[in-house]
Design a protein around this motif. Structure first.
Motif, mmCIF file in Angstrom:
data_model
loop_
_atom_site.group_PDB
_atom_site.id
_atom_site.type_symbol
_atom_site.label_atom_id
_atom_site.label_comp_id
_atom_site.label_asym_id
_atom_site.label_seq_id
_atom_site.Cartn_x
_atom_site.Cartn_y
_atom_site.Cartn_z
ATOM 1 N N GLN A 159 0.733 -1.097 0.024
ATOM 2 C CA GLN A 159 0.097 -0.291 0.118
ATOM 3 C C GLN A 159 0.899 1.328 0.167
ATOM 4 O O GLN A 159 1.990 1.083 0.419
ATOM 5 N N ASN B 5 0.008 1.369 -3.261
ATOM 6 C CA ASN B 5 0.042 1.436 -4.571
ATOM 7 C C ASN B 5 -1.039 0.543 -5.078
ATOM 8 O O ASN B 5 -1.496 -0.439 -4.273
ATOM 9 N N VAL C 95 -3.571 -1.123 -8.820
ATOM 10 C CA VAL C 95 -3.418 -1.634 -10.187
ATOM 11 C C VAL C 95 -4.918 -1.448 -10.755
ATOM 12 O O VAL C 95 -5.959 -1.370 -10.105
ATOM 13 N N ALA D 33 -6.630 -5.495 -13.290
ATOM 14 C CA ALA D 33 -7.274 -5.342 -11.915
ATOM 15 C C ALA D 33 -8.939 -5.747 -12.329
ATOM 16 O O ALA D 33 -9.350 -6.302 -11.166
ATOM 17 N N LYS E 98 -14.458 -6.819 6.947
ATOM 18 C CA LYS E 98 -15.181 -7.154 5.771
ATOM 19 C C LYS E 98 -16.234 -8.191 5.482
ATOM 20 O O LYS E 98 -15.913 -9.351 5.833
ATOM 21 N N MET F 220 -10.309 -1.601 -9.794
ATOM 22 C CA MET F 220 -8.981 -1.227 -9.137
ATOM 23 C C MET F 220 -8.657 -2.426 -8.055
ATOM 24 O O MET F 220 -9.792 -2.888 -7.335
ATOM 25 N N VAL F 221 -7.636 -2.706 -7.837
ATOM 26 C CA VAL F 221 -7.255 -3.599 -6.811
ATOM 27 C C VAL F 221 -6.055 -3.368 -5.781
ATOM 28 O O VAL F 221 -5.287 -2.394 -6.458
ATOM 29 N N GLY F 222 -5.802 -3.507 -4.685
ATOM 30 C CA GLY F 222 -4.688 -3.244 -3.917
ATOM 31 C C GLY F 222 -4.620 -4.174 -2.905
ATOM 32 O O GLY F 222 -5.677 -4.787 -2.478
ATOM 33 N N ASN F 223 -3.496 -4.047 -1.969
ATOM 34 C CA ASN F 223 -3.536 -4.691 -0.716
ATOM 35 C C ASN F 223 -4.312 -4.052 0.377
ATOM 36 O O ASN F 223 -4.426 -2.869 0.082
ATOM 37 N N ASN F 224 -4.666 -4.709 1.429
ATOM 38 C CA ASN F 224 -5.402 -4.040 2.636
ATOM 39 C C ASN F 224 -5.165 -2.687 3.161
ATOM 40 O O ASN F 224 -4.021 -2.381 3.738
ATOM 41 N N PRO F 225 -6.199 -1.825 2.676
ATOM 42 C CA PRO F 225 -5.775 -0.352 3.150
ATOM 43 C C PRO F 225 -5.807 -0.139 4.486
ATOM 44 O O PRO F 225 -5.376 1.064 5.111
ATOM 45 N N GLU G 187 -4.097 -8.840 2.493
ATOM 46 C CA GLU G 187 -5.591 -9.254 1.867
ATOM 47 C C GLU G 187 -6.081 -8.449 0.824
ATOM 48 O O GLU G 187 -5.671 -6.998 1.041
ATOM 49 N N LEU G 188 -6.447 -8.635 -0.239
ATOM 50 C CA LEU G 188 -6.776 -7.927 -1.371
ATOM 51 C C LEU G 188 -8.050 -7.375 -1.228
ATOM 52 O O LEU G 188 -9.006 -8.019 -0.905
ATOM 53 N N ILE H 275 -10.957 -4.584 -3.449
ATOM 54 C CA ILE H 275 -11.222 -4.177 -4.673
ATOM 55 C C ILE H 275 -12.179 -2.872 -4.545
ATOM 56 O O ILE H 275 -11.935 -2.263 -3.412
#
Lengths: 201, 264
Positions: free
Chosen positions: A121, A123, A125, A130, B43, B55-60, B70-71, B73
């Protein structure tokens, strides 16, 4: 694809302002830009080569068309993509980065150990990679995305070689042979794809 | 559509749904981030839709190495059953022409889940304020008729300012008056649709300008907290230094990467 015999089994035709084809209705398979192959020796292995930009309002339909017909049981997905290194956020100075480098993201159900570190984070996609990974996360399909941050705008040997560790990953190593000779093979592939600059002719 | 994370079906009957509108300064979304992060919400599912840019990213909201993988979306649902609170977070913009279909899908889910009420956190362009609004608090609220009966007294006791009507067509002097929320994204559509579908909905918004909107988000959650009391109110004691709201780990590098030392 150099390692086995792949047979073309389908294509996804789409058109948007980024496509080079001028006729949107009568796209030939060569202009389709999303071609699907399966491995002749193991037809349950599919490869999709997507060489066009799939616009944001086409991504969902692309997914429905491609994954809608695939059985989701026991399916595993690997996504390979690139971004420019200026997209990568890090607390260190950007001059400390050494592109190209790989980062990974994987869905909850993926048991694979990535061959590089996970994308930190904040970052994120975007685009089709995605969309595919989101689909896999929501529908609990094991999927892993490998993202190569590069500082060049077109295909070059160094960026392509950055993906080498991925070829030894659990899901792909059965599909690839001749890894030590891969540099030579890659050189040939890059040379044929390079458009010779004719600015001085 | 709502897709649960786990195998069990979530019963959200009687819950309050908190959600952002993608609006100026992203204040609603930042405020929702603060709520999820502070209450350490779980979640429970995804709002899978073709209306938002993927969009995707790891756990904010990662707090350690273990929970950072944890992914996440673009549209996810979190809940806190002890407070009967369910939160929808939107992390990307609407695809062209898809904002109205999204509102319809969302409100149909609200109805089918028997949610008690919906609270939309939003913002509006501060430069659109009239003279009276410039001199008053930057916070405003709106209630749909079906919510007014149950919460009007509580809102009155808080001395909140209701969003004023303004000329529908500002250039025309005898134009009719209506609610306008410039920069509010889908706020107005959600509000109008909820009025016509008799959905109990409240809109809480702040007049903001684009920039560093973290203070605006903190202000908006404090405003929300005056009503919902989701965390203990910030004490009036000037010596109390601890911020009651937990800043998520993903709020790093909002203005770019580290600078090359050679620049200086």
């Amino acid at each position: 694809m150099n390692s086995g015999v792949w047979e073309e089994v389908g294509c996804a035709k789409l058109w948007n302002e980024w496509c080079r084809a001028t006729d949107a209705v009568h796209l030939s398979p060569a202009e389709a830009f999303c071609v699907f192959y399966h491995l002749k020796s193991n037809p349950s292995v599919f490869l999709c080569q997507c060489s066009c930009y799939v616009a944001e309002d086409q991504q969902y339909q692309w997914l429905e068309k491609v994954f809608g017909s695939c059985p989701k049981k026991n399916m595993q997905v690997t996504i390979l993509t690139c971004r420019h290194v200026t997209d990568y956020k890090t607390p260190e100075s950007t001059s400390s980065l050494h592109p190209p480098f790989l980062k990974a993201l994987k869905t909850q159900t993926s048991k694979e150990s990535p061959c590089c570190s996970l994308l930190e984070q904040p970052n994120i996609v975007h685009d089709l990679p995605a969309a595919v990974l989101s689909y896999c996360q929501v529908w609990k399909i094991p999927a892993i995305l490998y993202l190569c941050y590069t500082d060049v705008m077109k295909l070059d040997l160094i960026t392509a070689e950055a993906f080498k560790p991925v070829l030894s990953s659990r899901s792909l190593k059965g599909l690839v042979k001749n890894i030590p000779q891969s540099t030579e093979i890659l050189k040939k592939l890059v040379a044929t794809n390079e458009v010779q600059s004719n600015i001085y002719t | 559509m709502f897709v649960p994370c786990g195998e069990s079906v979530c019963d959200l009957a009687g819950f309050t749904l908190l959600m952002p509108a993608v609006s100026v300064g992203n204040v609603g979304q930042l405020a929702i981030d603060l709520v999820i992060s502070t209450l350490n919400m779980c979640k429970i599912g995804y709002f899978y839709t073709d209306c938002l840019v993927p969009m995707v990213g790891n756990n904010p909201y990662a707090t350690s190495e273990k929970n950072s993988t944890e992914l996440s979306i673009n549209a996810e649902v979190y809940s806190l059953p002890s407070k009967k609170l369910v939160v929808l977070q939107l992390r990307s913009i609407f695809i062209k022409y898809k904002s109205k279909p999204f509102c319809e899908k969302l409100l149909s889910w609200v109805k089918s889940s028997n949610l008690a009420k919906v609270i939309v956190l939003s913002s509006s362009h501060s430069y659109h304020r009239n003279d009276l609004q410039l001199r008053s608090t930057p916070f405003r609220y709106l209630l749909t008729p079906s919510l007014q009966k149950s919460v009007q007294n509580k809102i009155k006791s808080l001395n909140w300012a209701e969003m004023e009507k303004s000329p529908c067509i500002p250039e025309i002097s005898d134009s009719e008056y209506c609610i306008r929320i410039p920069g509010g994204g889908i706020t107005k559509t959600l509000y109008d649709e909820s009025c016509s579908k008799e959905i109990p909905m409240a809109v809480l918004l702040k007049f903001v300008s684009e920039g560093d909107n973290i203070p605006d988000a903190l202000g908006l959650v404090e405003y929300l907290n005056e009503w919902l009391q989701i965390i203990k109110p910030h004490s009036d004691d000037p010596t109390a230094s601890a911020l009651p709201w937990k800043i998520p780990s993903s709020w790093r590098l909002l203005f770019g990467s580290g600078l090359p030392p050679a620049l200086f």
